[in-house]
Enzyme design. Structure first.
Site, mmCIF file in Angstrom:
data_model
loop_
_atom_site.group_PDB
_atom_site.id
_atom_site.type_symbol
_atom_site.label_atom_id
_atom_site.label_comp_id
_atom_site.label_asym_id
_atom_site.label_seq_id
_atom_site.Cartn_x
_atom_site.Cartn_y
_atom_site.Cartn_z
ATOM 1 N N VAL A 147 -18.627 1.843 -2.820
ATOM 2 C CA VAL A 147 -18.259 3.334 -3.716
ATOM 3 C C VAL A 147 -19.624 3.030 -4.577
ATOM 4 C CG1 VAL A 147 -16.971 5.219 -4.799
ATOM 5 C CG2 VAL A 147 -15.922 3.583 -2.552
ATOM 6 N N ARG A 206 -22.712 -10.394 -15.730
ATOM 7 C CA ARG A 206 -23.052 -12.188 -14.816
ATOM 8 C C ARG A 206 -24.101 -12.748 -15.368
ATOM 9 N NH1 ARG A 206 -21.139 -9.498 -9.725
ATOM 10 N NH2 ARG A 206 -20.946 -7.683 -11.941
ATOM 11 N N TYR A 230 -10.219 6.384 -9.387
ATOM 12 C CA TYR A 230 -10.281 6.547 -8.130
ATOM 13 C C TYR A 230 -9.834 4.448 -7.743
ATOM 14 C CZ TYR A 230 -14.689 3.940 -7.345
ATOM 15 O OH TYR A 230 -16.250 3.880 -7.422
ATOM 16 N N ASN A 247 -21.958 -1.099 -8.624
ATOM 17 C CA ASN A 247 -22.294 -2.408 -7.271
ATOM 18 C C ASN A 247 -21.151 -2.267 -6.098
ATOM 19 O OD1 ASN A 247 -21.100 -4.207 -9.228
ATOM 20 N ND2 ASN A 247 -21.078 -5.628 -8.107
ATOM 21 N N SER A 248 -19.935 -1.893 -6.467
ATOM 22 C CA SER A 248 -18.711 -1.753 -5.418
ATOM 23 C C SER A 248 -19.641 -0.711 -4.200
ATOM 24 C CB SER A 248 -17.699 -1.176 -5.772
ATOM 25 O OG SER A 248 -18.080 -0.131 -6.500
ATOM 26 N N TYR A 276 0.781 -1.130 -0.160
ATOM 27 C CA TYR A 276 0.190 -0.386 -0.239
ATOM 28 C C TYR A 276 0.711 0.936 -0.143
ATOM 29 C CZ TYR A 276 -4.209 2.670 1.128
ATOM 30 O OH TYR A 276 -5.436 3.568 0.262
ATOM 31 N N MET A 325 -9.059 -1.611 -10.825
ATOM 32 C CA MET A 325 -10.151 -3.259 -10.419
ATOM 33 C C MET A 325 -9.312 -4.385 -10.953
ATOM 34 S SD MET A 325 -13.338 -2.145 -8.206
ATOM 35 C CE MET A 325 -13.691 -4.118 -7.942
#
Length: 390
Positions: free
Chosen positions: A208, A230, A300, A205-206, A94, A303
């Site tokens: 955030v 999906r 931001y 769907n996260s 990180y 993924m």
């Protein structure tokens, strides 16, 4: 970061985290200075002295909390989530590194970055906090996987009380500093959005993404929400619509000619001026094409772990502005008063039922359960955010 263990030194064994290790106040060790007598509170924490896989480097430790001084406060933790950033920090991957506190031959850090605590005692010189106040951490890296902490009042950010504060859950407060604040700042800081304006985002769907949907709805903004295709896509569309999403599309639909026409018909001549990207890759580039002239595209997250390619036409002909956003960096640059005002707005939305509690599951405060939970911290989201209840 000021760790709870700073008044103690291990004597005897070199394994610093075994429960059988003998810890004594520094004043009892010849030549040591900076003695602070212990309190009658026995605290426990998940700590680590080296980076690595959480199950291998995290250790349970119990100790006496340092005594209260005129300039310090004691807090008791109520709940703390396990976030991907926490795992990344333990792994050493990180951008923000924890402070390892010298303890004899060893250095340790406390895991966790987000959490809710209650002030249980204040020194006589402390004027900004009082017993009974609820607080969150003032900065990333303090360490929240512990039952108690002793520190400067500057280590903690007071949470405001709002109307119908009793309608806000412990879980909502414990998870307020990362996801809701990220959504709030991105919607507020880059474009002067007006009621009826559109925002387009991926990873809808996260955590955030869901916060963006709800805050946007509360502010009378409309959202186009992109998700991966999906098997249960219809169920996902419905769940996001129930939260307040205006439209939900898949990343595959973004680039198809037949669906492009439909998507553009939603906003007619008033194209979105704000795009929020947490994915990267080809679909994120395609999403940027929907922005209008002088729009702002905020990244931001990444993924997909794929780079974001920027078409020159968006820069030259549309003058689209591309930004990065990290809520930890925002917090570093703004005052406690500015953070307080943001929390006040977010908590008000929560009290009105406009920002819901995230899906979550309980993690018991015990060593082996914690190690397993943290090891699942990046991949174990199917049943909701993992939250430690103390």
């Amino acid at each position: 970061m000021r760790l709870l263990l700073q008044s103690f030194i291990r004597v005897g064994r070199k394994e610093p985290f075994r429960k059988s290790s003998h810890w004594v106040p520094c004043s009892q060790v010849s030549g040591m200075r900076g003695y602070a007598s212990e309190s009658d509170i026995t605290a426990s924490a998940m700590v680590y002295s080296n980076y690595g896989q959480p199950s291998q480097v995290l250790k349970w430790h119990s100790y006496r909390l340092p005594a209260l001084t005129p300039d310090t406060v004691h807090v008791k933790f109520l709940a703390s989530p396990i976030n991907p950033a926490d795992v990344n920090m333990i792994q050493g991957a990180y951008p923000i590194k924890p402070t390892f506190q010298e303890l004899g031959d060893d250095k340790v850090a406390v895991g966790g970055n987000e959490g809710l605590a209650e002030v249980i005692a204040v020194g006589e010189n402390v004027k900004t906090l009082k017993k009974g106040d609820q607080v969150v951490m003032a900065s990333t890296g303090y360490g929240t996987w512990r039952t108690h902490a002793a520190g400067s009042p500057n280590d903690f950010q007071l949470l405001p009380k709002v109307n119908d504060d009793n309608k806000i859950s412990l879980i909502q407060k414990a998870t307020i500093t990362v996801n809701p604040c990220t959504a709030y700042r991105m919607l507020k800081d880059f474009v002067d959005l007006k009621p009826g304006d559109y925002v387009i985002q991926n990873a809808a769907n996260s955590a955030v993404g869901q916060a963006v949907i709800q805050i946007a709805k509360a502010w009378n903004l409309r959202t186009i929400n992109v998700v991966r295709n999906r098997l249960n896509i219809d169920e996902l569309r419905q769940s996001l619509t129930d939260l307040g999403a205006t439209h939900v599309v898949t990343d595959e639909e973004l680039g198809k000619a037949e669906s492009k026409k439909q998507i553009k018909s939603w906003f007619a001549e008033k194209s979105p001026l704000l795009g929020l990207n947490c994915v990267g890759g080809k679909a994120a580039t395609e999403m940027a094409r929907y922005l209008g002239n002088h729009g702002h595209y905020v990244t931001y997250g990444a993924m997909s772990r794929q780079p974001l390619s920027l078409p020159a036409s968006l820069l030259i002909f549309k003058d689209v502005h591309f930004h990065g956003f990290w809520v930890s960096k925002w917090a570093e640059k703004h005052t406690p008063e500015e953070r307080y005002a943001m929390f006040e707005d977010i908590l008000e939305l929560m009290s009105q039922g406009k920002l819901q509690e995230p899906k979550w599951r309980k993690v018991n405060w015990e060593e082996e359960t914690m190690k397993q939970a943290v090891d699942q911290g990046i991949s174990g989201f199917g049943s909701g955010k993992q939250i430690i209840l103390f």
